[in-house]
Design an enzyme around this catalytic site. Sequence first.
Site, PDB file in Angstrom:
ATOM      1  N   ASP A  67     -74.638  -0.006 -14.301  1.00 37.98           N
ATOM      2  CA  ASP A  67     -73.892   1.066 -13.633  1.00 37.98           C
ATOM      3  C   ASP A  67     -72.449   0.576 -13.495  1.00 37.98           C
ATOM      4  OD1 ASP A  67     -72.711   2.827 -11.831  1.00 37.98           O
ATOM      5  OD2 ASP A  67     -74.586   3.147 -10.737  1.00 37.98           O
ATOM      6  N   SER A 147     -58.971  12.694 -21.349  1.00 39.79           N
ATOM      7  CA  SER A 147     -59.361  14.105 -21.466  1.00 39.79           C
ATOM      8  C   SER A 147     -58.104  14.960 -21.459  1.00 39.79           C
ATOM      9  CB  SER A 147     -60.226  14.501 -20.269  1.00 39.79           C
ATOM     10  OG  SER A 147     -60.431  15.899 -20.233  1.00 39.79           O
ATOM     11  N   TYR A 160     -61.560  15.617 -10.777  1.00 40.01           N
ATOM     12  CA  TYR A 160     -61.849  15.178 -12.155  1.00 40.01           C
ATOM     13  C   TYR A 160     -60.535  15.030 -12.923  1.00 40.01           C
ATOM     14  CZ  TYR A 160     -63.482  14.929 -16.939  1.00 40.01           C
ATOM     15  OH  TYR A 160     -63.691  14.516 -18.244  1.00 40.01           O
ATOM     16  N   GLY A 191     -60.540  17.998 -25.616  1.00 41.97           N
ATOM     17  CA  GLY A 191     -60.816  19.230 -24.868  1.00 41.97           C
ATOM     18  C   GLY A 191     -62.333  19.417 -24.830  1.00 41.97           C
ATOM     19  N   LEU A 192     -62.784  20.659 -25.001  1.00 43.39           N
ATOM     20  CA  LEU A 192     -64.220  20.950 -24.826  1.00 43.39           C
ATOM     21  C   LEU A 192     -65.106  20.333 -25.907  1.00 43.39           C
ATOM     22  CD1 LEU A 192     -63.835  24.755 -23.971  1.00 43.39           C
ATOM     23  CD2 LEU A 192     -64.649  22.987 -22.389  1.00 43.39           C
ATOM     24  N   VAL A 193     -66.004  19.474 -25.490  1.00 43.56           N
ATOM     25  CA  VAL A 193     -66.979  18.855 -26.393  1.00 43.56           C
ATOM     26  C   VAL A 193     -68.364  19.173 -25.835  1.00 43.56           C
ATOM     27  CG1 VAL A 193     -67.686  16.710 -27.529  1.00 43.56           C
ATOM     28  CG2 VAL A 193     -65.392  16.861 -26.497  1.00 43.56           C
ATOM     29  N   THR A 195     -71.745  18.357 -24.889  1.00 42.59           N
ATOM     30  CA  THR A 195     -72.604  17.183 -24.633  1.00 42.59           C
ATOM     31  C   THR A 195     -73.390  17.502 -23.354  1.00 42.59           C
ATOM     32  OG1 THR A 195     -70.941  16.180 -23.200  1.00 42.59           O
ATOM     33  CG2 THR A 195     -70.828  15.577 -25.532  1.00 42.59           C
TER      34      THR A 195
HETATM   35  P1  NDP Z   1     -72.374  12.811 -21.372  1.00 38.74           P
HETATM   36  O1  NDP Z   1     -72.788  13.261 -20.013  1.00 38.74           O
HETATM   37  O2  NDP Z   1     -73.134  13.312 -22.540  1.00 38.74           O
HETATM   38  O3  NDP Z   1     -72.337  11.222 -21.415  1.00 38.74           O
HETATM   39  C1  NDP Z   1     -71.818  10.469 -20.360  1.00 38.74           C
HETATM   40  C2  NDP Z   1     -72.253   9.025 -20.525  1.00 38.74           C
HETATM   41  O4  NDP Z   1     -71.691   8.251 -19.442  1.00 38.74           O
HETATM   42  C3  NDP Z   1     -73.764   8.864 -20.461  1.00 38.74           C
HETATM   43  O5  NDP Z   1     -74.155   7.953 -21.459  1.00 38.74           O
HETATM   44  C4  NDP Z   1     -73.994   8.270 -19.082  1.00 38.74           C
HETATM   45  O6  NDP Z   1     -75.130   7.416 -19.134  1.00 38.74           O
HETATM   46  C5  NDP Z   1     -72.716   7.466 -18.879  1.00 38.74           C
HETATM   47  N1  NDP Z   1     -72.454   7.190 -17.479  1.00 38.74           N
HETATM   48  C6  NDP Z   1     -72.169   8.079 -16.504  1.00 38.74           C
HETATM   49  N2  NDP Z   1     -72.051   7.447 -15.324  1.00 38.74           N
HETATM   50  C7  NDP Z   1     -72.255   6.124 -15.575  1.00 38.74           C
HETATM   51  C8  NDP Z   1     -72.271   4.967 -14.773  1.00 38.74           C
HETATM   52  N3  NDP Z   1     -72.049   5.026 -13.456  1.00 38.74           N
HETATM   53  N4  NDP Z   1     -72.508   3.768 -15.345  1.00 38.74           N
HETATM   54  C9  NDP Z   1     -72.752   3.689 -16.682  1.00 38.74           C
HETATM   55  N5  NDP Z   1     -72.744   4.748 -17.494  1.00 38.74           N
HETATM   56  C10 NDP Z   1     -72.509   5.956 -16.946  1.00 38.74           C
HETATM   57  O7  NDP Z   1     -70.847  13.219 -21.493  1.00 38.74           O
HETATM   58  P2  NDP Z   1     -69.746  12.982 -22.639  1.00 38.74           P
HETATM   59  O8  NDP Z   1     -70.297  12.243 -23.772  1.00 38.74           O
HETATM   60  O9  NDP Z   1     -69.108  14.271 -22.881  1.00 38.74           O
HETATM   61  O10 NDP Z   1     -68.713  12.085 -21.831  1.00 38.74           O
HETATM   62  C11 NDP Z   1     -68.206  10.842 -22.294  1.00 38.74           C
HETATM   63  C12 NDP Z   1     -66.777  10.680 -21.825  1.00 38.74           C
HETATM   64  O11 NDP Z   1     -65.965  11.675 -22.441  1.00 38.74           O
HETATM   65  C13 NDP Z   1     -66.558  10.838 -20.319  1.00 38.74           C
HETATM   66  O12 NDP Z   1     -65.638   9.863 -19.899  1.00 38.74           O
HETATM   67  C14 NDP Z   1     -65.980  12.237 -20.193  1.00 38.74           C
HETATM   68  O13 NDP Z   1     -65.192  12.373 -19.051  1.00 38.74           O
HETATM   69  C15 NDP Z   1     -65.149  12.294 -21.463  1.00 38.74           C
HETATM   70  N6  NDP Z   1     -64.813  13.632 -21.920  1.00 38.74           N
HETATM   71  C16 NDP Z   1     -65.778  14.571 -22.170  1.00 38.74           C
HETATM   72  C17 NDP Z   1     -65.403  15.836 -22.597  1.00 38.74           C
HETATM   73  C18 NDP Z   1     -66.395  16.921 -22.821  1.00 38.74           C
HETATM   74  O14 NDP Z   1     -65.983  18.099 -22.891  1.00 38.74           O
HETATM   75  N7  NDP Z   1     -67.673  16.631 -22.976  1.00 38.74           N
HETATM   76  C19 NDP Z   1     -63.998  16.161 -22.859  1.00 38.74           C
HETATM   77  C20 NDP Z   1     -63.068  15.119 -22.527  1.00 38.74           C
HETATM   78  C21 NDP Z   1     -63.476  13.903 -22.112  1.00 38.74           C
HETATM   79  P3  NDP Z   1     -76.222   7.216 -17.985  1.00 38.74           P
HETATM   80  O15 NDP Z   1     -76.356   8.519 -17.264  1.00 38.74           O
HETATM   81  O16 NDP Z   1     -77.452   6.815 -18.755  1.00 38.74           O
HETATM   82  O17 NDP Z   1     -75.688   6.108 -17.151  1.00 38.74           O
HETATM   83  C1  8X3 Z   2     -63.722  17.392 -20.228  1.00 41.95           C
HETATM   84  C2  8X3 Z   2     -62.959  18.574 -20.695  1.00 41.95           C
HETATM   85  O1  8X3 Z   2     -61.823  20.696 -19.936  1.00 41.95           O
HETATM   86  O2  8X3 Z   2     -64.055  20.273 -19.103  1.00 41.95           O
HETATM   87  O3  8X3 Z   2     -62.891  16.359 -19.861  1.00 41.95           O
HETATM   88  O4  8X3 Z   2     -62.188  19.028 -18.270  1.00 41.95           O
HETATM   89  S1  8X3 Z   2     -62.742  19.677 -19.430  1.00 41.95           S
END
Ligand code: NDP
Ligand code: 8X3
Length: 260
Positions: A67, A147, A160, A191-193, A195
């Site tokens: 964590d 982001s 956030y 931007g928006l991904v 996941t």
């Molecule tokens: P997901 O929720 O699919 O993945 C997030 C990952 O972070 C998981 O593997 C989770 O694993 C891990 N995580 C969360 N909290 C912890 C913690 N306390 N310790 C260790 N691992 C942690 O989201 P995304 O893949 O989309 O997100 C990845 C990154 O991309 C983030 O930083 C997010 O802010 C950023 N992002 C995402 C966008 C989007 O639109 N999806 C756009 C812009 C940026 P577990 O729960 O197993 O610990």
């Molecule tokens: C994730 C993209 O636009 O939901 O960082 O904040 S948004």
Amino acid sequence: MSKNTSIQNQIVFITGASSGIGAACANIFASSGAKLILAARRRDRLEELAAKLGKEFNNEMHLLQMDVRDREQVESAISSLPPSWSDVDVLINNAGLSRGLDKLHEGSIQDWEEMIDTNIKGLLYMTRHIVPGMVSRGRGHVVNLGSIAGHQTYPGGNVYCGSKAAVRAITEGLKQDLLGTPVRVTSVDPGLVETEFSNVRFHGDSDRANKVYQGLTPLTPEDIADVVFFCVTRPAHVNISEILLVPTDQATATLVHRRS
Ligand code: NDP
Ligand code: 8X3
């Protein structure tokens, strides 16, 4: 012509590898022969991913159930890496999350703390413990997942967006502090991904999460992993400092084109 940086046998440490962008990064780096340290809280998910990658690419992997919010856990996980895994070449600070979309004056303090502790403090703990080794070995690359939310604040995004603006400032500061060393620093800001991100944001309300991507074509985790891989494999003298990428259907944090 300068040589691209080869990733073959390089040690790539990915936080948040159990899902989304982190898992896609694991896939692309594994396919190029990297040795992977995969970290997240959900060990079962890491094991599943490692089994799949191992079968497909036969690369070496080391799994860490960790964590990033827990400073002592991060310190001990990194300091007890076996010698063959301790010289990290690439750190991908990807673990992160959003919680809630409430007005600031109505927001949940617990949600705020989770975002700040993960997105800012977790990234800092990782960086503090991995980068000194990169400096002393004279090689390394840190990629932070920022982001669009670090560039533009949107309604309800308050904390956030603040956490991702902090990631942007920290990335810039790290680059400045590493000037004069060969260690590179990059922020990849999507931007928006699509996941698990929105599902986590809305505490498991998948109907609400699905609406975020309805009627538009979002980025995929693989789109982001491609960009991370591109940045890391540039020749050693090239530092890509920041990349902002959005779906074609998105212009700003709030302006998107939906077909339905
Ligand atoms: P997901 O929720 O699919 O993945 C997030 C990952 O972070 C998981 O593997 C989770 O694993 C891990 N995580 C969360 N909290 C912890 C913690 N306390 N310790 C260790 N691992 C942690 O989201 P995304 O893949 O989309 O997100 C990845 C990154 O991309 C983030 O930083 C997010 O802010 C950023 N992002 C995402 C966008 C989007 O639109 N999806 C756009 C812009 C940026 P577990 O729960 O197993 O610990
Ligand atoms: C994730 C993209 O636009 O939901 O960082 O904040 S948004």
